[in-house]
Design a protein around this motif. Structure first.
Motif, PDB file in Angstrom:
ATOM      1  N   GLY A 210      35.307  38.315  37.970  1.00  0.00           N
ATOM      2  CA  GLY A 210      36.113  38.249  39.188  1.00  0.00           C
ATOM      3  C   GLY A 210      36.146  36.892  39.855  1.00  0.00           C
ATOM      4  N   SER A 211      35.485  35.912  39.263  1.00  0.00           N
ATOM      5  CA  SER A 211      35.369  34.609  39.929  1.00  0.00           C
ATOM      6  C   SER A 211      36.714  33.942  40.192  1.00  0.00           C
ATOM      7  N   PHE A 212      37.685  34.143  39.295  1.00  0.00           N
ATOM      8  CA  PHE A 212      38.981  33.491  39.494  1.00  0.00           C
ATOM      9  C   PHE A 212      39.653  33.943  40.779  1.00  0.00           C
ATOM     10  N   LEU A 213      39.354  35.163  41.216  1.00  0.00           N
ATOM     11  CA  LEU A 213      39.958  35.673  42.444  1.00  0.00           C
ATOM     12  C   LEU A 213      39.424  34.961  43.682  1.00  0.00           C
ATOM     13  N   ALA A 214      38.204  34.461  43.603  1.00  0.00           N
ATOM     14  CA  ALA A 214      37.587  33.786  44.746  1.00  0.00           C
ATOM     15  C   ALA A 214      37.910  32.302  44.799  1.00  0.00           C
ATOM     16  N   HIS A 215      38.525  31.775  43.738  1.00  0.00           N
ATOM     17  CA  HIS A 215      38.693  30.326  43.647  1.00  0.00           C
ATOM     18  C   HIS A 215      40.121  29.939  43.259  1.00  0.00           C
ATOM     19  N   LEU A 216      41.072  30.482  44.019  1.00  0.00           N
ATOM     20  CA  LEU A 216      42.481  30.100  43.886  1.00  0.00           C
ATOM     21  C   LEU A 216      43.018  30.300  42.480  1.00  0.00           C
ATOM     22  N   GLY A 217      42.517  31.322  41.805  1.00  0.00           N
ATOM     23  CA  GLY A 217      43.029  31.673  40.486  1.00  0.00           C
ATOM     24  C   GLY A 217      42.389  30.940  39.334  1.00  0.00           C
ATOM     25  N   ARG A 218      41.407  30.071  39.602  1.00  0.00           N
ATOM     26  CA  ARG A 218      40.770  29.281  38.554  1.00  0.00           C
ATOM     27  C   ARG A 218      39.326  29.706  38.324  1.00  0.00           C
ATOM     28  N   ASN A 219      38.905  29.623  37.072  1.00  0.00           N
ATOM     29  CA  ASN A 219      37.490  29.763  36.772  1.00  0.00           C
ATOM     30  C   ASN A 219      36.784  28.521  37.313  1.00  0.00           C
ATOM     31  N   THR A 221      33.879  27.218  36.961  1.00  0.00           N
ATOM     32  CA  THR A 221      32.989  26.424  36.111  1.00  0.00           C
ATOM     33  C   THR A 221      33.747  25.697  35.003  1.00  0.00           C
ATOM     34  N   THR A 222      34.844  26.270  34.511  1.00  0.00           N
ATOM     35  CA  THR A 222      35.606  25.633  33.432  1.00  0.00           C
ATOM     36  C   THR A 222      36.873  24.953  33.929  1.00  0.00           C
ATOM     37  N   GLY A 223      37.338  25.355  35.119  1.00  0.00           N
ATOM     38  CA  GLY A 223      38.594  24.824  35.632  1.00  0.00           C
ATOM     39  C   GLY A 223      39.823  25.485  35.044  1.00  0.00           C
ATOM     40  N   PHE A 224      39.622  26.484  34.156  1.00  0.00           N
ATOM     41  CA  PHE A 224      40.755  27.152  33.521  1.00  0.00           C
ATOM     42  C   PHE A 224      41.506  27.987  34.548  1.00  0.00           C
ATOM     43  N   SER A 225      42.835  27.857  34.562  1.00  0.00           N
ATOM     44  CA  SER A 225      43.659  28.603  35.504  1.00  0.00           C
ATOM     45  C   SER A 225      44.021  29.960  34.917  1.00  0.00           C
ATOM     46  N   VAL A 226      43.568  31.032  35.554  1.00  0.00           N
ATOM     47  CA  VAL A 226      43.864  32.396  35.110  1.00  0.00           C
ATOM     48  C   VAL A 226      45.190  32.858  35.699  1.00  0.00           C
ATOM     49  N   VAL A 227      45.376  32.625  36.990  1.00  0.00           N
ATOM     50  CA  VAL A 227      46.626  32.905  37.696  1.00  0.00           C
ATOM     51  C   VAL A 227      46.876  31.768  38.679  1.00  0.00           C
ATOM     52  N   THR A 228      48.061  31.729  39.254  1.00  0.00           N
ATOM     53  CA  THR A 228      48.344  30.719  40.265  1.00  0.00           C
ATOM     54  C   THR A 228      47.560  31.022  41.542  1.00  0.00           C
ATOM     55  N   ALA A 229      47.419  30.027  42.385  1.00  0.00           N
ATOM     56  CA  ALA A 229      46.732  30.228  43.665  1.00  0.00           C
ATOM     57  C   ALA A 229      47.456  31.272  44.513  1.00  0.00           C
ATOM     58  N   ARG A 233      45.889  34.855  45.811  1.00  0.00           N
ATOM     59  CA  ARG A 233      45.899  35.235  47.228  1.00  0.00           C
ATOM     60  C   ARG A 233      46.493  36.627  47.406  1.00  0.00           C
ATOM     61  N   ARG A 234      47.563  36.909  46.674  1.00  0.00           N
ATOM     62  CA  ARG A 234      48.215  38.204  46.815  1.00  0.00           C
ATOM     63  C   ARG A 234      47.394  39.335  46.201  1.00  0.00           C
ATOM     64  N   LEU A 235      46.710  39.047  45.109  1.00  0.00           N
ATOM     65  CA  LEU A 235      45.799  40.044  44.547  1.00  0.00           C
ATOM     66  C   LEU A 235      44.686  40.381  45.534  1.00  0.00           C
ATOM     67  N   ASN A 236      44.149  39.366  46.177  1.00  0.00           N
ATOM     68  CA  ASN A 236      43.121  39.598  47.187  1.00  0.00           C
ATOM     69  C   ASN A 236      43.651  40.409  48.359  1.00  0.00           C
ATOM     70  N   ALA A 237      44.891  40.144  48.750  1.00  0.00           N
ATOM     71  CA  ALA A 237      45.477  40.889  49.865  1.00  0.00           C
ATOM     72  C   ALA A 237      45.587  42.373  49.537  1.00  0.00           C
ATOM     73  N   ILE A 238      46.002  42.679  48.312  1.00  0.00           N
ATOM     74  CA  ILE A 238      46.124  44.086  47.920  1.00  0.00           C
ATOM     75  C   ILE A 238      44.747  44.730  47.804  1.00  0.00           C
ATOM     76  N   MET A 239      43.762  43.971  47.324  1.00  0.00           N
ATOM     77  CA  MET A 239      42.402  44.491  47.280  1.00  0.00           C
ATOM     78  C   MET A 239      41.899  44.821  48.681  1.00  0.00           C
ATOM     79  N   LEU A 240      42.196  43.969  49.647  1.00  0.00           N
ATOM     80  CA  LEU A 240      41.728  44.199  51.015  1.00  0.00           C
ATOM     81  C   LEU A 240      42.344  45.456  51.614  1.00  0.00           C
ATOM     82  N   THR A 241      43.645  45.629  51.420  1.00  0.00           N
ATOM     83  CA  THR A 241      44.348  46.726  52.087  1.00  0.00           C
ATOM     84  C   THR A 241      44.322  48.038  51.306  1.00  0.00           C
TER      85      THR A 241
END
Length: 317
Positions: A210-219, A221-229, A233-241
């Protein structure tokens, strides 16, 4: 290295949760989950530098259940982008996670992707005419990649248990099929759904995944982009609500973090810019969320000042 304060806080929380008598009730409606020992607790915090701060049974595998819906939604958004929202909504349900009443009222469109009906619709989108085996392989490889650990696996016993008892989910899927929301054969969709909910991970693996969700879509430690920032943000919003079904408001009030629970007793939570957190204790509260997991996260955010709503207030409400 993390500050000694965090290590102390995590150790103290783990010790308290292991000794508490109020442990909630395991999910007996899935027989295999009903056999899990409730006297277990784990917490893992994955920090930006890759450090893991852990306490309790962090190497014990457990069924992540609905936490998998965060990752299937991530995959679906990668495949279809905003067309996903033609299939499901983005609003809190205010109803139990397996409710069919709301689905009937809204003509087969699930309220959000984290209730069962919504996750089944998302699974159908990911299938996209492929065989369930191929789609499951893609989902499993994605989680293994995020966790950087090939030992993440599908618990076939849990999957079989869900298939034997998943009558309500069959009703939801057939109802959506009747409204044209489901494209693939219902049994293909449900087979894939039951198996991705049966993915087994440790708290250590889940926090890393789940680390990519906490860091603007990037891993981080590796800097690899899983999703855009923006998508993170929107995934986190849906998780919150929506991440805790009809207990989502209570979780936001008590914990103050985006999070997603599963009836296996796990919770994945994110502290934007700081950490990804996984907790696990099999006993559930009346909403189907981990009782001790929520209490542990409430303590952690209060003691570390990690709520997204600011520093904690002194209150016993």
């Amino acid at each position: 290295m993390p500050s000694p304060d965090l290590q102390t806080v995590v150790a103290e929380i783990a010790a308290e949760m292991r000794s508490r008598p109020d442990r909630g009730e395991v999910a007996t409606y899935i027989p295999e989950l009903g056999r899990v020992d409730p006297n277990q607790f784990a917490i893992a915090v994955a920090l930006r530098d890759g450090t893991l701060v852990e306490g309790g049974d962090t190497e014990t595998f457990f069924s992540i259940q609905s936490i998998s819906k965060v990752f299937t939604l991530t995959l679906a958004l990668g495949l279809a982008g905003d067309r996903v929202w033609n299939r499901v909504g983005r609003e809190p349900s205010g109803s139990p996670f397996n409710s069919i009443v709301q689905l009937e009222h809204e003509r087969g469109i699930p309220r959000n992707p984290f209730i069962n009906a919504g996750a089944i619709a998302i699974t159908d989108l990911i299938l996209n005419g492929h065989q369930p085996r191929d789609t499951l392989g893609e989902i499993l490889r994605f989680l293994q990649f995020l966790a950087d650990d090939d030992s993440v696996f599908i618990d076939q016993g849990v999957a079989a248990s869900e298939e034997r008892t998943g009558y309500n989910n069959r009703a939801l899927a057939n109802f959506m099929k009747g409204f044209g929301v489901i494209d693939n054969p219902v049994e293909y969709v449900l087979g894939t759904y039951f198996h991705h909910c049966a993915i087994a991970m440790t708290c250590r693996q889940l926090a890393k995944a789940g680390s990519f969700l906490a860091h603007l879509g990037r891993n981080p430690t590796t800097g690899f982009s899983v999703v855009t920032a923006e998508r993170a943000r929107r995934l986190n919003a849906i998780m919150l609500t929506c991440g805790h079904y009809d207990g989502s408001g209570e979780f936001a009030y008590r914990v103050g973090l985006p999070g997603k629970s599963g009836v296996g007793g796990g919770i994945l939570a994110t502290v934007p810019g700081k950490a990804s957190i996984a907790v696990w204790s099999p006993g559930l509260d009346r909403w189907g969320n981990s009782h001790l997991g929520r209490l542990a996260l409430e303590q952690l955010t209060a003691r570390m000042g990690w709520s997204i709503f600011g520093s904690p207030l002194a209150t016993s409400a």
